[in-house]
Design a protein around this motif. Structure first.
Motif, PDB file in Angstrom:
ATOM      1  N   ASP A  40      11.537 -11.547  12.583  1.00  0.00           N
ATOM      2  CA  ASP A  40      11.095 -10.672  13.668  1.00  0.00           C
ATOM      3  C   ASP A  40       9.746 -11.168  14.179  1.00  0.00           C
ATOM      4  O   ASP A  40       8.739 -11.085  13.470  1.00  0.00           O
ATOM      5  CB  ASP A  40      10.991  -9.231  13.153  1.00  0.00           C
ATOM      6  CG  ASP A  40      10.472  -8.259  14.207  1.00  0.00           C
ATOM      7  OD1 ASP A  40      10.342  -8.658  15.385  1.00  0.00           O
ATOM      8  OD2 ASP A  40      10.190  -7.099  13.837  1.00  0.00           O
ATOM      9  N   GLU A  41       9.726 -11.699  15.388  1.00  0.00           N
ATOM     10  CA  GLU A  41       8.486 -12.266  15.931  1.00  0.00           C
ATOM     11  C   GLU A  41       7.361 -11.245  15.979  1.00  0.00           C
ATOM     12  O   GLU A  41       6.203 -11.571  15.697  1.00  0.00           O
ATOM     13  CB  GLU A  41       8.746 -12.840  17.319  1.00  0.00           C
ATOM     14  CG  GLU A  41       7.561 -13.570  17.910  1.00  0.00           C
ATOM     15  CD  GLU A  41       7.907 -14.354  19.164  1.00  0.00           C
ATOM     16  OE1 GLU A  41       7.101 -14.315  20.111  1.00  0.00           O
ATOM     17  OE2 GLU A  41       8.966 -14.997  19.196  1.00  0.00           O
ATOM     18  N   SER A  42       7.676 -10.001  16.316  1.00  0.00           N
ATOM     19  CA  SER A  42       6.634  -8.970  16.416  1.00  0.00           C
ATOM     20  C   SER A  42       5.987  -8.691  15.064  1.00  0.00           C
ATOM     21  O   SER A  42       4.822  -8.282  14.998  1.00  0.00           O
ATOM     22  CB  SER A  42       7.208  -7.678  17.007  1.00  0.00           C
ATOM     23  OG  SER A  42       8.185  -7.128  16.155  1.00  0.00           O
ATOM     24  N   CYS A  44       5.024 -10.809  13.046  1.00  0.00           N
ATOM     25  CA  CYS A  44       4.029 -11.850  12.788  1.00  0.00           C
ATOM     26  C   CYS A  44       2.662 -11.513  13.375  1.00  0.00           C
ATOM     27  O   CYS A  44       1.679 -12.223  13.111  1.00  0.00           O
ATOM     28  CB  CYS A  44       4.496 -13.180  13.374  1.00  0.00           C
ATOM     29  SG  CYS A  44       6.080 -13.777  12.730  1.00  0.00           S
ATOM     30  N   ALA A  45       2.592 -10.455  14.161  1.00  0.00           N
ATOM     31  CA  ALA A  45       1.368 -10.145  14.910  1.00  0.00           C
ATOM     32  C   ALA A  45       0.140 -10.000  14.017  1.00  0.00           C
ATOM     33  O   ALA A  45      -0.935 -10.519  14.345  1.00  0.00           O
ATOM     34  CB  ALA A  45       1.569  -8.879  15.737  1.00  0.00           C
TER      35      ALA A  45
END
Length: 254
Positions: A40-42, A44-45
């Motif tokens: 999930d890219e989000s 990584c925030a």
């Protein structure tokens, strides 16, 4: 290091939290531009924000490491936005713990897909850039569970498999200036070990205390302990260390 300092790009998979996040932050502090990969890219925030706020450079990348098209697209994006990667840390992993007679084929396949297929696909995609640069560092995350651990026949097999994978990479890629090593952590305080305690119905603090009592240095590990070891293995000075499995577990392991 590669002649072009701009190619100091590192990829860390499973870097949204835990060991991966700790490694990503450390490599950023070492001067690498870091691609923070997670499903999930989000997610990584937080890791990316921590790196950027400390003055580093990082890119969040969403990718399923077990999917070839997803991996290829992720690496292409990293090359275009950060530069060709010369460091790869294969850290992404999952657990699907159960005793053998209860374990489903799906639980076996899921663990193999992320740990083994994922490391294979990521390494295959990244090694091209390392061999072209005549410099590369690959670090695979194994585990003390590779030596056997009740309720983890899938995870243990995958982590042992990564050790053989690592040794073969070292043999094949060494002549191109690329090293490959594995780190086998012991008990590290992460969300994954917290989930294990929950599965066992044990308070996490009690779980940590119990495990610390079994460890010669009398404490459990932290993600930073693994990050320090990664930092050494990816350094220019570690160029004569390859094909090794380093147990970072607070004491000796067989």
């Amino acid at each position: 290091m590669p002649e072009n300092p701009e190619s100091r790009t590192a990829i860390v998979t499973g870097a949204a939290r835990g060991i991966g996040a700790g490694v990503a932050k450390r490599l950023a502090s070492d001067g690498f531009k870091v691609a923070v990969i997670d499903l999930d890219e989000s997610a990584c925030a937080a890791t990316v924000d921590a790196i950027v706020s400390a003055g580093g450079a990082a890119l969040a990348v969403g990718a399923d490491v077990s999917d070839a098209a997803s991996v290829d697209a992720a690496v292409e994006r990293i090359v275009s936005e950060l530069g060709p990667p010369t460091v790869l840390v294969n850290n992404a992993g999952i657990t699907r713990d159960n005793l053998l007679f209860k374990m489903t084929v799906e639980d076996w396949d899921a663990v193999m897909a992320v740990h083994l297929r994922g490391s294979f696909l990521m390494t295959k995609a990244a090694q091209k850039h390392m061999t072209e640069a005549k410099f590369g560092r690959i670090v695979n995350l194994s585990s003390t569970s590779a030596l056997g651990n009740r309720g983890q026949v899938n995870y243990s097999a995958a982590k042992a498999g990564l050790q053989g994978f690592t040794k073969t990479l070292a043999i094949e890629l060494g002549k191109f200036g690329v090293t490959a090593n594995a780190i086998a952590p012991g008990f590290i305080e992460t969300e994954m070990t917290a989930a294990t305690a929950e599965r066992l119905g044990v308070d996490f603090e009690d779980f940590k205390k119990f495990n610390a009592e079994q460890i010669p240095v009398a404490r459990v590990g932290q993600p930073e302990d693994i990050a320090h070891t990664v930092s050494f293995l990816v350094s220019e000075g570690a160029g004569f260390v390859s094909g090794q499995v380093i147990y970072v577990a607070g004491g000796p392991k067989d």
